[in-house]
Design a protein around this motif. Sequence first.
Motif, PDB file in Angstrom:
ATOM      1  N   ALA A  40       0.828  -1.207   0.000  1.00  0.00           N
ATOM      2  CA  ALA A  40       0.000   0.000   0.000  1.00  0.00           C
ATOM      3  C   ALA A  40       0.862   1.258   0.000  1.00  0.00           C
ATOM      4  CB  ALA A  40      -0.938  -0.003   1.213  1.00  0.00           C
ATOM      5  N   GLU A  41       1.904   1.282   0.828  1.00  0.00           N
ATOM      6  CA  GLU A  41       2.746   2.485   0.894  1.00  0.00           C
ATOM      7  C   GLU A  41       3.522   2.714  -0.396  1.00  0.00           C
ATOM      8  OE1 GLU A  41       6.648   4.099   3.305  1.00  0.00           O
ATOM      9  OE2 GLU A  41       4.914   3.449   4.488  1.00  0.00           O
ATOM     10  N   LEU A  42       4.199   1.686  -0.876  1.00  0.00           N
ATOM     11  CA  LEU A  42       5.062   1.885  -2.038  1.00  0.00           C
ATOM     12  C   LEU A  42       4.265   2.020  -3.334  1.00  0.00           C
ATOM     13  CD1 LEU A  42       8.052  -0.488  -1.200  1.00  0.00           C
ATOM     14  CD2 LEU A  42       7.902   1.989  -0.948  1.00  0.00           C
ATOM     15  N   SER A  43       3.111   1.365  -3.429  1.00  0.00           N
ATOM     16  CA  SER A  43       2.289   1.500  -4.637  1.00  0.00           C
ATOM     17  C   SER A  43       1.691   2.893  -4.758  1.00  0.00           C
ATOM     18  CB  SER A  43       1.160   0.459  -4.643  1.00  0.00           C
ATOM     19  OG  SER A  43       1.672  -0.834  -4.768  1.00  0.00           O
ATOM     20  N   ARG A  96      -3.765   6.124  -5.686  1.00  0.00           N
ATOM     21  CA  ARG A  96      -3.339   6.532  -4.344  1.00  0.00           C
ATOM     22  C   ARG A  96      -4.476   6.466  -3.332  1.00  0.00           C
ATOM     23  NH1 ARG A  96       0.975  11.407  -5.752  1.00  0.00           N
ATOM     24  NH2 ARG A  96       2.686   9.969  -6.252  1.00  0.00           N
ATOM     25  N   LYS A  97      -5.709   6.468  -3.812  1.00  0.00           N
ATOM     26  CA  LYS A  97      -6.859   6.278  -2.922  1.00  0.00           C
ATOM     27  C   LYS A  97      -7.359   4.829  -2.969  1.00  0.00           C
ATOM     28  CE  LYS A  97      -8.596  11.030  -3.368  1.00  0.00           C
ATOM     29  NZ  LYS A  97      -9.734  11.880  -3.807  1.00  0.00           N
ATOM     30  N   THR A  98      -7.315   4.255  -4.145  1.00  0.00           N
ATOM     31  CA  THR A  98      -7.929   2.948  -4.354  1.00  0.00           C
ATOM     32  C   THR A  98      -7.118   1.807  -3.749  1.00  0.00           C
ATOM     33  OG1 THR A  98      -8.867   3.795  -6.421  1.00  0.00           O
ATOM     34  CG2 THR A  98      -8.902   1.417  -6.111  1.00  0.00           C
ATOM     35  N   PHE A  99      -5.776   1.870  -3.855  1.00  0.00           N
ATOM     36  CA  PHE A  99      -4.942   0.762  -3.411  1.00  0.00           C
ATOM     37  C   PHE A  99      -5.086   0.433  -1.922  1.00  0.00           C
ATOM     38  CE2 PHE A  99      -2.533   0.065  -7.279  1.00  0.00           C
ATOM     39  CZ  PHE A  99      -2.114  -1.246  -7.112  1.00  0.00           C
ATOM     40  N   PRO A 100      -4.955   1.416  -1.010  1.00  0.00           N
ATOM     41  CA  PRO A 100      -5.087   1.059   0.413  1.00  0.00           C
ATOM     42  C   PRO A 100      -6.443   0.453   0.752  1.00  0.00           C
ATOM     43  CG  PRO A 100      -4.072   3.220   0.170  1.00  0.00           C
ATOM     44  CD  PRO A 100      -4.565   2.825  -1.186  1.00  0.00           C
ATOM     45  N   TRP A 125      14.924   1.049   3.176  1.00  0.00           N
ATOM     46  CA  TRP A 125      15.912   1.997   2.665  1.00  0.00           C
ATOM     47  C   TRP A 125      15.252   3.241   2.072  1.00  0.00           C
ATOM     48  CZ3 TRP A 125      20.769   3.069   3.321  1.00  0.00           C
ATOM     49  CH2 TRP A 125      21.404   3.937   2.434  1.00  0.00           C
ATOM     50  N   LEU A 126      14.182   3.063   1.333  1.00  0.00           N
ATOM     51  CA  LEU A 126      13.499   4.216   0.741  1.00  0.00           C
ATOM     52  C   LEU A 126      12.887   5.122   1.807  1.00  0.00           C
ATOM     53  CD1 LEU A 126      11.780   2.535  -2.344  1.00  0.00           C
ATOM     54  CD2 LEU A 126      13.590   4.245  -2.397  1.00  0.00           C
ATOM     55  N   ARG A 127      12.356   4.530   2.867  1.00  0.00           N
ATOM     56  CA  ARG A 127      11.814   5.362   3.949  1.00  0.00           C
ATOM     57  C   ARG A 127      12.934   6.162   4.615  1.00  0.00           C
ATOM     58  NH1 ARG A 127       7.741   5.455   7.972  1.00  0.00           N
ATOM     59  NH2 ARG A 127       6.292   4.374   6.576  1.00  0.00           N
ATOM     60  N   ARG A 128      14.087   5.546   4.793  1.00  0.00           N
ATOM     61  CA  ARG A 128      15.203   6.220   5.459  1.00  0.00           C
ATOM     62  C   ARG A 128      15.857   7.264   4.556  1.00  0.00           C
ATOM     63  NH1 ARG A 128      20.567   5.798   5.070  1.00  0.00           N
ATOM     64  NH2 ARG A 128      21.870   6.312   6.890  1.00  0.00           N
ATOM     65  N   ALA A 129      16.088   6.897   3.298  1.00  0.00           N
ATOM     66  CA  ALA A 129      16.866   7.751   2.405  1.00  0.00           C
ATOM     67  C   ALA A 129      16.021   8.791   1.678  1.00  0.00           C
ATOM     68  CB  ALA A 129      17.612   6.891   1.383  1.00  0.00           C
ATOM     69  N   ALA A 130      14.725   8.553   1.536  1.00  0.00           N
ATOM     70  CA  ALA A 130      13.869   9.488   0.790  1.00  0.00           C
ATOM     71  C   ALA A 130      12.572   9.741   1.543  1.00  0.00           C
ATOM     72  CB  ALA A 130      13.583   8.926  -0.601  1.00  0.00           C
ATOM     73  N   PRO A 131      12.657  10.292   2.770  1.00  0.00           N
ATOM     74  CA  PRO A 131      11.437  10.518   3.549  1.00  0.00           C
ATOM     75  C   PRO A 131      10.534  11.585   2.963  1.00  0.00           C
ATOM     76  CG  PRO A 131      13.324  11.526   4.625  1.00  0.00           C
ATOM     77  CD  PRO A 131      13.865  10.715   3.492  1.00  0.00           C
ATOM     78  N   GLU A 132      11.108  12.442   2.095  1.00  0.00           N
ATOM     79  CA  GLU A 132      10.306  13.541   1.547  1.00  0.00           C
ATOM     80  C   GLU A 132       9.441  13.128   0.369  1.00  0.00           C
ATOM     81  OE1 GLU A 132      14.134  13.538  -0.779  1.00  0.00           O
ATOM     82  OE2 GLU A 132      13.362  12.928   1.156  1.00  0.00           O
ATOM     83  N   VAL A 133       9.622  11.906  -0.147  1.00  0.00           N
ATOM     84  CA  VAL A 133       8.757  11.434  -1.226  1.00  0.00           C
ATOM     85  C   VAL A 133       7.319  11.355  -0.708  1.00  0.00           C
ATOM     86  CG1 VAL A 133       8.203   9.477  -2.713  1.00  0.00           C
ATOM     87  CG2 VAL A 133      10.572  10.164  -2.415  1.00  0.00           C
ATOM     88  N   GLU A 134       6.393  11.912  -1.486  1.00  0.00           N
ATOM     89  CA  GLU A 134       4.994  11.909  -1.049  1.00  0.00           C
ATOM     90  C   GLU A 134       4.473  10.481  -0.949  1.00  0.00           C
ATOM     91  OE1 GLU A 134       0.591  13.555  -2.432  1.00  0.00           O
ATOM     92  OE2 GLU A 134       2.340  13.839  -3.729  1.00  0.00           O
ATOM     93  N   ARG A 135       3.912  10.161   0.209  1.00  0.00           N
ATOM     94  CA  ARG A 135       3.342   8.847   0.454  1.00  0.00           C
ATOM     95  C   ARG A 135       1.890   9.025   0.887  1.00  0.00           C
ATOM     96  NH1 ARG A 135       8.784   8.460   1.599  1.00  0.00           N
ATOM     97  NH2 ARG A 135       9.798   6.434   1.170  1.00  0.00           N
ATOM     98  N   PRO A 136       0.945   8.977  -0.052  1.00  0.00           N
ATOM     99  CA  PRO A 136      -0.471   9.155   0.310  1.00  0.00           C
ATOM    100  C   PRO A 136      -0.936   8.167   1.368  1.00  0.00           C
ATOM    101  CG  PRO A 136      -0.182   9.325  -2.056  1.00  0.00           C
ATOM    102  CD  PRO A 136       1.127   8.862  -1.504  1.00  0.00           C
ATOM    103  N   TYR A 137      -0.384   6.953   1.332  1.00  0.00           N
ATOM    104  CA  TYR A 137      -0.600   6.025   2.442  1.00  0.00           C
ATOM    105  C   TYR A 137       0.763   5.745   3.048  1.00  0.00           C
ATOM    106  CZ  TYR A 137      -1.410   2.061   5.379  1.00  0.00           C
ATOM    107  OH  TYR A 137      -1.441   1.249   6.478  1.00  0.00           O
TER     108      TYR A 137
END
Length: 475
Positions: free
Chosen positions: A88-91, A245-249, A391-403
Amino acid sequence: MTASSPPHPPPPPPDLQELPITLPAAGPPSRKNNKLTLVPLIFLIYFEVAGGPFGEEPAVQAAGPLLAIIGFLIFPFIWSIPEALITAELSTAFPGNGGFVIWADQAFGPFFGSLMGSLKFLSGVINIASFPALGIDYLKRIFPVFSSGPPRHAAVLGSTLLLSFLNYTGLSIVGWTAVFLGVISLLPFLLLSLIAIPKIRPHRWGSLGQKGLKKDWNLFFNTLFWNLNFWDNVSTMAGEVESPRKTFPAALSASVVLTCLGYILPLLAVTGSVSVDQREWESGFMATAAGMIAGDWLKFWVETGAVLSAVGLFEAQTSSCAFQLLGQAERAFLPEIFLRRSEAFGTPWAGILLTSAIALAASNMDFDDIISCANFLYSLGMLLEFAAFVWLRRAAPEVERPYRVPLGVPGLVAMCLVPSVFLVYIMVIATKLVFLVSGLMTAGGVGWYFLMKLCKEKKWLKFSNGCGENTIYVQ
């Protein structure tokens, strides 16, 4: 901070580290009427993972009713839910075709993106090979002529070709077909569970198995894993989902509930109401139990539902594999031919053709070996996926994550640790044959990356130029 990049982006400032976080190229657009909405997506995820309680029977055969019930109660919490949360988060952060291929590429670069694609594609296509055989195993209970020999081989070939053509006719059609098949295949188990209630004797649930029968932990854990994994497969079709971004979660949440109830309720009903030799709990026993509990009419319905479930499983996972290949082609991991879509239906015909051909070639493998090889390759891919997620959460926290999974990096590490230990265990208990075959396939995936790299350098094949990407620089 994200900024649209020119064809040749300027180098990052010297005090910044470039992290190859890119938005996937759009590729040829799918037809609007082929976009997946919430309800079809729920059932496609359901068929990516389960398709009904068909195939859970060997868990009882391997370890007895009590451990099978505990397994199907606990395993979703240590495996299915974490995998669904990660998906859900990465999709929603990277809503493009290719899914986990994109995640590994973003985190660790093209070699690992390509290797992820090889591992997951091979595990998926081997898995697909089991579905026509599984459906025919139920069908032969109605029509014994399909038990063996030329009629069985013809049935596998004919069903594979027919179902591949259905997949070619469009993802929207496949999605609504999944809804229909899901309802029809689940209804007999709902009736079975209700009819069985007066016959349930709770003490039967506490059985650890028959005396004198050795527990088969390899079969037990592979059965749990095979029945409750592949949650991330749907991520490869994220570019085909309406408002992903709404449908997947929402779709993943509903599918987790549907899948878990679809397994545990019939298992409780049958183990509590039927007392038979534990060795009879082989694949297909649910239909026999339905006949014992309610009569031949329900047995026939369960057998028919099993065949329809195999259709749904084949369709969902063929779509996933085909769109994964399209996503890999968008990132130039595969030749440009895999980018091409049918003008009439918007489907990636080359991906469907390759997926179906390999699945057909693998359909003659032993069923247990199919499950074990698919699980081994999938386990390797999932270890890489867990690493990419953290790694993506640590290295790229600013990437928009709708979920966003509501945990910090230490919590995410802990969440991934338990299923990672289980993945290692699944690989350790594999047979020598599975080890050999899976090792050769993994080595083939490594070799494939360098072969494609050579083909690009020598211009032997045409690849996507990868335009339309964005780059993120992380302090």
